[in-house]
Design a protein around this motif. Structure first.
Motif, PDB file in Angstrom:
ATOM      1  N   SER A   1      31.617  99.258  49.309  1.00 27.15           N
ATOM      2  CA  SER A   1      30.339  98.928  49.915  1.00 27.15           C
ATOM      3  C   SER A   1      29.452  98.309  48.864  1.00 27.15           C
ATOM      4  O   SER A   1      29.543  98.625  47.675  1.00 27.15           O
ATOM      5  CB  SER A   1      29.660 100.175  50.505  1.00 27.15           C
ATOM      6  OG  SER A   1      29.454 101.134  49.495  1.00 27.15           O
TER       7      SER A   1
ATOM      8  N   ARG B   1      32.208  94.452  58.637  1.00 26.98           N
ATOM      9  CA  ARG B   1      32.597  94.799  57.272  1.00 26.98           C
ATOM     10  C   ARG B   1      33.169  96.202  57.204  1.00 26.98           C
ATOM     11  O   ARG B   1      34.065  96.468  56.403  1.00 26.98           O
ATOM     12  CB  ARG B   1      31.384  94.697  56.343  1.00 26.98           C
ATOM     13  CG  ARG B   1      30.848  93.297  56.209  1.00 26.98           C
ATOM     14  CD  ARG B   1      29.916  93.187  55.016  1.00 26.98           C
ATOM     15  NE  ARG B   1      28.813  94.130  55.070  1.00 26.98           N
ATOM     16  CZ  ARG B   1      28.691  95.168  54.254  1.00 26.98           C
ATOM     17  NH1 ARG B   1      29.595  95.399  53.335  1.00 26.98           N
ATOM     18  NH2 ARG B   1      27.666  95.980  54.357  1.00 26.98           N
ATOM     19  N   ARG B   2      32.686  97.109  58.034  1.00 31.03           N
ATOM     20  CA  ARG B   2      33.201  98.475  58.004  1.00 31.03           C
ATOM     21  C   ARG B   2      34.532  98.609  58.732  1.00 31.03           C
ATOM     22  O   ARG B   2      35.255  99.582  58.522  1.00 31.03           O
ATOM     23  CB  ARG B   2      32.192  99.434  58.644  1.00 31.03           C
ATOM     24  CG  ARG B   2      30.863  99.491  57.911  1.00 31.03           C
ATOM     25  CD  ARG B   2      29.987 100.563  58.520  1.00 31.03           C
ATOM     26  NE  ARG B   2      28.676 100.605  57.901  1.00 31.03           N
ATOM     27  CZ  ARG B   2      27.609  99.986  58.371  1.00 31.03           C
ATOM     28  NH1 ARG B   2      27.714  99.275  59.481  1.00 31.03           N
ATOM     29  NH2 ARG B   2      26.454 100.058  57.755  1.00 31.03           N
ATOM     30  N   SER B   3      34.872  97.671  59.603  1.00 32.81           N
ATOM     31  CA  SER B   3      36.069  97.790  60.430  1.00 32.81           C
ATOM     32  C   SER B   3      37.241  96.980  59.908  1.00 32.81           C
ATOM     33  O   SER B   3      38.229  96.835  60.604  1.00 32.81           O
ATOM     34  CB  SER B   3      35.749  97.321  61.858  1.00 32.81           C
ATOM     35  OG  SER B   3      35.400  95.952  61.860  1.00 32.81           O
TER      36      SER B   3
ATOM     37  N   ASP C   1      28.988  95.905  61.180  1.00 33.56           N
ATOM     38  CA  ASP C   1      30.090  96.578  61.866  1.00 33.56           C
ATOM     39  C   ASP C   1      31.422  95.928  61.545  1.00 33.56           C
ATOM     40  O   ASP C   1      32.451  96.606  61.506  1.00 33.56           O
ATOM     41  CB  ASP C   1      29.853  96.563  63.381  1.00 33.56           C
ATOM     42  CG  ASP C   1      28.577  97.280  63.770  1.00 33.56           C
ATOM     43  OD1 ASP C   1      28.207  98.226  63.056  1.00 33.56           O
ATOM     44  OD2 ASP C   1      27.948  96.891  64.761  1.00 33.56           O
TER      45      ASP C   1
ATOM     46  N   ARG D   1      27.325 100.250  65.784  1.00 31.23           N
ATOM     47  CA  ARG D   1      27.208 101.558  65.134  1.00 31.23           C
ATOM     48  C   ARG D   1      25.823 102.160  65.330  1.00 31.23           C
ATOM     49  O   ARG D   1      25.687 103.357  65.600  1.00 31.23           O
ATOM     50  CB  ARG D   1      27.508 101.417  63.646  1.00 31.23           C
ATOM     51  CG  ARG D   1      27.510 102.744  62.901  1.00 31.23           C
ATOM     52  CD  ARG D   1      27.987 102.573  61.475  1.00 31.23           C
ATOM     53  NE  ARG D   1      28.054 103.860  60.791  1.00 31.23           N
ATOM     54  CZ  ARG D   1      28.454 104.016  59.535  1.00 31.23           C
ATOM     55  NH1 ARG D   1      28.833 102.951  58.851  1.00 31.23           N
ATOM     56  NH2 ARG D   1      28.474 105.203  58.972  1.00 31.23           N
TER      57      ARG D   1
ATOM     58  N   ARG E   1      36.925 103.013  50.218  1.00 28.54           N
ATOM     59  CA  ARG E   1      35.940 102.186  50.890  1.00 28.54           C
ATOM     60  C   ARG E   1      35.094 101.494  49.844  1.00 28.54           C
ATOM     61  O   ARG E   1      34.681 102.101  48.862  1.00 28.54           O
ATOM     62  CB  ARG E   1      35.035 103.030  51.793  1.00 28.54           C
ATOM     63  CG  ARG E   1      35.785 103.750  52.897  1.00 28.54           C
ATOM     64  CD  ARG E   1      34.827 104.604  53.693  1.00 28.54           C
ATOM     65  NE  ARG E   1      35.531 105.325  54.744  1.00 28.54           N
ATOM     66  CZ  ARG E   1      34.948 106.201  55.563  1.00 28.54           C
ATOM     67  NH1 ARG E   1      33.656 106.441  55.439  1.00 28.54           N
ATOM     68  NH2 ARG E   1      35.640 106.813  56.485  1.00 28.54           N
TER      69      ARG E   1
END
Length: 384
Positions: A281, A267-269, A265, A252, A279
């Motif tokens: 976070s 964890r976000r995907s 990357d 990213r 989401r």
């Protein structure tokens, strides 16, 4: 445990242990469930953790990557006593370590055979003699392919009392020496595996900052242990999810000479359920929920402000007799951010962030009337 996932070295945390000094335990101030703890050396703790992990893989060879402090027979001897000959070490060698050649049997000589050959000299002295025989290897180190000049030789090391393979890695102005008891490893494997040792330090950062183990406020020993176990499980499951992907995620944030993906990357995907598209976070030590209102904001321009978040984010969405001015005029938009409702729209748009959550940081309109007095002394009708 370190491994390669989609061409990238990663660290999977599996176990840990708290080290307490002998002087601290002698005071008997640390107790768990009313029982005083017994002292364990770092060697004993390390062997116990490795033995518990090796029990899951009873036939696989175990290669332990350590620093130079653990590289002696005080650690290798109990480790091989517990696991046998399948346990091996890989570490950095000190520059003042003395190396010996392999023993040569002399026919017709009485007595026991020699354990060590002739004295070859120190590691620092041998690197000068072996520099002429060094070769260039193309290796994957620290996320990129680079050329490394190295030389190797099988010798005897008295601190480990066995045959070892020593690899000298030459840099522009410096050099380092690596040693391993596994003679089946090649020079490229020794350098790449030891270079991946830095991923252990990166794994500590992932557990503390990405997962949030450093944000705990517990003081009970059992609570601290459970919290760390959950953080380690979350990190390991994230890497297992990365191994199940067909291809690696794109990075990213760009970095100089870095193209491999990062832990953030992954964890976000992760996949999301269609009914729960929120989401999650980590931040400020807690798990906060955010949502993208870009699609909802496209059709909400009745009063020039954004639409409100879902009902679970609103504390107050109707007029209340406890708030002055709320029954004068209803809101002309779902968010309630209108000059007609300037007296209560702050509390109607979120539990903590107020109007910033629903109206994208717009400033709150000023009150048309002065606020109510806080005490009788501030009231104009109070006697002077």
């Amino acid at each position: 445990m370190i491994g390669i996932i989609h061409g990238r070295w990663c660290c999977l945390p599996l176990a840990f242990a708290f080290y307490l000094r002998r002087a601290t335990l002698a005071l008997r101030s640390v107790r768990i469930r009313g029982r005083a703890l017994t002292f364990e050396t770092k060697f004993t703790q390390a062997v116990r953790l490795i033995q518990s992990f090796a029990g899951v893989f009873p036939r696989a060879p175990i290669l332990v990557v350590i620093d130079s402090w653990f590289r002696n027979n005080g650690f290798l001897k109990p480790l091989r006593r517990a696991l046998g000959s399948r346990a091996h070490l890989l570490s950095r060698l000190r520059v003042n370590a003395v190396l010996h050649g392999l023993p040569v049997a002399v026919p017709g000589r009485a007595g026991r055979p020699r354990k060590y050959g002739e004295r070859l000299g120190s590691v620092k002295a041998m690197q000068v003699a072996l520099r002429a025989t060094a070769r260039t290897y193309s290796l994957n180190l620290f996320g990129r392919v680079c050329d490394v000049v190295a030389a190797e030789q099988v010798v005897m090391l008295k601190t480990l009392r066995c045959q070892v393979r020593v690899v000298w890695v030459y840099r522009r102005t410096q050099w380092i020496a690596l040693v391993t008891t596994d003679l089946t490893l090649s020079v490229s494997q020794v350098i790449e595996i030891y270079g991946a040792r830095w991923r252990i330090e990166a794994g500590f950062r992932e557990i503390k900052q990405e997962i949030g183990s450093a944000q705990t406020q517990t003081r009970n020993p059992d609570a601290v242990t459970n919290h760390l176990h959950f953080c380690m499980v979350a990190t390991t499951i994230t890497w297992i999810y990365a191994a199940s992907l067909e291809q690696a995620r794109a990075r990213r944030y760009a970095a100089a000479r870095r193209t491999e993906y990062a832990f953030a990357d992954l964890r976000r995907s992760r996949p999301r359920h269609p009914k729960f598209p929120h989401r999650y976070s980590h931040g400020a030590g807690r798990l906060r929920k955010t949502r993208n209102f870009s699609e909802e904001n496209a059709g909400a321009k009745s009063c020039g402000h954004s639409r409100s978040p879902p009902a679970r984010y609103r504390r107050l969405n109707r007029s209340s007799p406890s708030l002055p001015g709320t029954a004068a005029k209803p809101a002309c938009s779902p968010c309630g951010n209108c000059p007609a409702t300037k007296s209560w729209h702050v509390r109607s748009c979120g539990p903590r962030t107020g109007i910033r959550q629903s109206c994208r940081g717009r400033t709150m309109p000023k009150r048309s009337s002065p606020p109510a007095p806080r005490s009788r002394r501030d009231s104009p009708s109070a006697p002077g």
